[in-house]
Design a protein around this motif. Structure first.
Motif, PDB file in Angstrom:
ATOM      1  N   CYS A  79      56.562  22.934  32.310  1.00  0.00           N
ATOM      2  CA  CYS A  79      56.596  22.113  31.096  1.00  0.00           C
ATOM      3  C   CYS A  79      55.863  22.838  29.966  1.00  0.00           C
ATOM      4  O   CYS A  79      54.660  23.118  30.085  1.00  0.00           O
ATOM      5  N   ASP A  80      56.579  23.114  28.886  1.00  0.00           N
ATOM      6  CA  ASP A  80      55.981  23.811  27.741  1.00  0.00           C
ATOM      7  C   ASP A  80      55.376  22.805  26.757  1.00  0.00           C
ATOM      8  O   ASP A  80      55.631  21.600  26.841  1.00  0.00           O
ATOM      9  N   ASN A  81      54.571  23.328  25.835  1.00  0.00           N
ATOM     10  CA  ASN A  81      53.995  22.547  24.727  1.00  0.00           C
ATOM     11  C   ASN A  81      53.033  21.453  25.178  1.00  0.00           C
ATOM     12  O   ASN A  81      52.948  20.392  24.557  1.00  0.00           O
ATOM     13  N   THR A 101      48.917  11.890  34.458  1.00  0.00           N
ATOM     14  CA  THR A 101      49.751  11.476  35.585  1.00  0.00           C
ATOM     15  C   THR A 101      49.980  12.631  36.543  1.00  0.00           C
ATOM     16  O   THR A 101      49.857  12.484  37.768  1.00  0.00           O
ATOM     17  N   MET A 102      50.295  13.788  36.000  1.00  0.00           N
ATOM     18  CA  MET A 102      50.593  14.945  36.844  1.00  0.00           C
ATOM     19  C   MET A 102      49.340  15.496  37.516  1.00  0.00           C
ATOM     20  O   MET A 102      49.415  16.055  38.608  1.00  0.00           O
ATOM     21  N   ASP A 103      48.205  15.321  36.880  1.00  0.00           N
ATOM     22  CA  ASP A 103      46.949  15.815  37.461  1.00  0.00           C
ATOM     23  C   ASP A 103      46.655  15.137  38.788  1.00  0.00           C
ATOM     24  O   ASP A 103      46.066  15.741  39.680  1.00  0.00           O
ATOM     25  N   GLY A 104      47.108  13.888  38.941  1.00  0.00           N
ATOM     26  CA  GLY A 104      46.860  13.188  40.198  1.00  0.00           C
ATOM     27  C   GLY A 104      48.125  12.838  40.947  1.00  0.00           C
ATOM     28  O   GLY A 104      48.112  11.933  41.788  1.00  0.00           O
ATOM     29  N   PHE A 159      53.102  16.489  43.856  1.00  0.00           N
ATOM     30  CA  PHE A 159      53.112  17.791  43.198  1.00  0.00           C
ATOM     31  C   PHE A 159      51.712  18.363  43.082  1.00  0.00           C
ATOM     32  O   PHE A 159      50.746  17.627  42.874  1.00  0.00           O
ATOM     33  N   ASP A 160      51.622  19.686  43.219  1.00  0.00           N
ATOM     34  CA  ASP A 160      50.392  20.411  42.888  1.00  0.00           C
ATOM     35  C   ASP A 160      50.585  20.998  41.496  1.00  0.00           C
ATOM     36  O   ASP A 160      51.520  21.784  41.269  1.00  0.00           O
ATOM     37  N   CYS A 161      49.715  20.622  40.555  1.00  0.00           N
ATOM     38  CA  CYS A 161      49.911  20.998  39.158  1.00  0.00           C
ATOM     39  C   CYS A 161      48.743  21.816  38.614  1.00  0.00           C
ATOM     40  O   CYS A 161      47.586  21.602  38.981  1.00  0.00           O
ATOM     41  N   LYS A 162      49.077  22.725  37.714  1.00  0.00           N
ATOM     42  CA  LYS A 162      48.066  23.538  37.055  1.00  0.00           C
ATOM     43  C   LYS A 162      48.472  23.698  35.588  1.00  0.00           C
ATOM     44  O   LYS A 162      49.621  24.033  35.290  1.00  0.00           O
ATOM     45  N   ASP A 187      51.645  27.686  24.095  1.00  0.00           N
ATOM     46  CA  ASP A 187      51.271  26.373  23.578  1.00  0.00           C
ATOM     47  C   ASP A 187      50.911  25.417  24.719  1.00  0.00           C
ATOM     48  O   ASP A 187      51.024  24.212  24.581  1.00  0.00           O
ATOM     49  N   GLY A 188      50.466  25.991  25.840  1.00  0.00           N
ATOM     50  CA  GLY A 188      50.086  25.187  26.991  1.00  0.00           C
ATOM     51  C   GLY A 188      51.248  25.014  27.934  1.00  0.00           C
ATOM     52  O   GLY A 188      52.258  24.397  27.606  1.00  0.00           O
ATOM     53  N   LEU A 189      51.167  25.604  29.134  1.00  0.00           N
ATOM     54  CA  LEU A 189      52.244  25.565  30.113  1.00  0.00           C
ATOM     55  C   LEU A 189      51.756  24.853  31.366  1.00  0.00           C
ATOM     56  O   LEU A 189      50.821  25.299  32.021  1.00  0.00           O
ATOM     57  N   LEU A 190      52.398  23.724  31.683  1.00  0.00           N
ATOM     58  CA  LEU A 190      52.064  22.970  32.900  1.00  0.00           C
ATOM     59  C   LEU A 190      53.005  23.390  34.012  1.00  0.00           C
ATOM     60  O   LEU A 190      54.236  23.346  33.850  1.00  0.00           O
ATOM     61  N   VAL A 191      52.441  23.802  35.150  1.00  0.00           N
ATOM     62  CA  VAL A 191      53.228  24.286  36.286  1.00  0.00           C
ATOM     63  C   VAL A 191      53.011  23.325  37.451  1.00  0.00           C
ATOM     64  O   VAL A 191      51.891  23.153  37.924  1.00  0.00           O
TER      65      VAL A 191
END
Length: 201
Positions: free
Chosen positions: A144-146, A177-180, A184-187, A193-197
């Motif tokens: 997820c970008d931005n 939401t994704m942090d917990g 999914f394991d998220c970073k 501009d900030g990339l969520l994986v």
């Protein structure tokens, strides 16, 4: 575009985007995304938010084994993307679909993707995620970008321009939401501009 390298086409696309105010990924962000995709080596990838096709073509060029479906709701940008995809010679591996990602029947798409790249309406990321994560293969990754939105996602909400506050609240809610998220394991990577994986467990 006979006789023209793919790098020259990318430069043309960057110039077009700057001139016509089309948002495309920052170079640092797309460089990091391509590195992550090189490690993952997906065979099928879904992109939400084609714009003029820049990121889709960068991914297709960098990953010779990938096939990409990319969705864009704006007819003008979709038409421009089709032209650039044709010029690139990569149209056999990049399918650009003119559709609103929140309205499209996902049954029309491939049942499973190894990777999903979300780069569409910034305030709708949670809705995109909830709709499309069922198409992700086990062990697949959603990018997820931005997620920073030029630093606004880290600012006190009173310092964010009023017209952007709802979007920023939505981005923050999605990040939390994704942090917990149990599936999914998220970073969150501080690149571009900030990339969520988010890797599916």
């Amino acid at each position: 575009m006979p006789g023209t390298t793919i790098e020259a086409l990318f430069e043309t696309m960057r110039s077009y985007a700057a001139e016509h105010h089309v948002p495309i990924m920052e170079e640092q962000g797309i460089g990091e995304l391509l590195e992550l995709l090189q490690q993952q080596k997906p065979q099928r990838l879904l992109e939400l938010g084609t714009a003029i096709g820049y990121s889709a073509l960068r991914m297709a060029d960098d990953l010779p084994g990938v096939s990409i479906d990319t969705l864009e709701r704006d007819e003008g940008r979709h038409s421009k993307a089709l032209g650039f995809i044709h010029e690139s010679g990569l149209e056999g591996r990049v399918q650009a679909i003119c559709a609103d990602a929140l309205e499209l029947d996902i049954a029309e798409l491939t049942p499973f993707y190894d990777a999903i790249f979300i780069d569409a309406a910034k305030g709708q990321y949670e809705r995109f995620f909830n709709k499309y994560e069922s198409l992700l293969s086990p062990g697949g990754i959603i990018y997820c970008d931005n997620m920073s939105m030029h630093g606004m996602a880290e600012q006190p909400i009173k310092e964010v321009p009023r017209r952007k506050r709802t979007m920023i609240r939505n981005i923050r809610s999605f990040r939390e939401t994704m942090d917990g998220h149990p599936g999914f394991d998220c970073k969150l990577l501080p690149v571009g501009d900030g990339l969520l994986v988010c890797k599916k467990k």
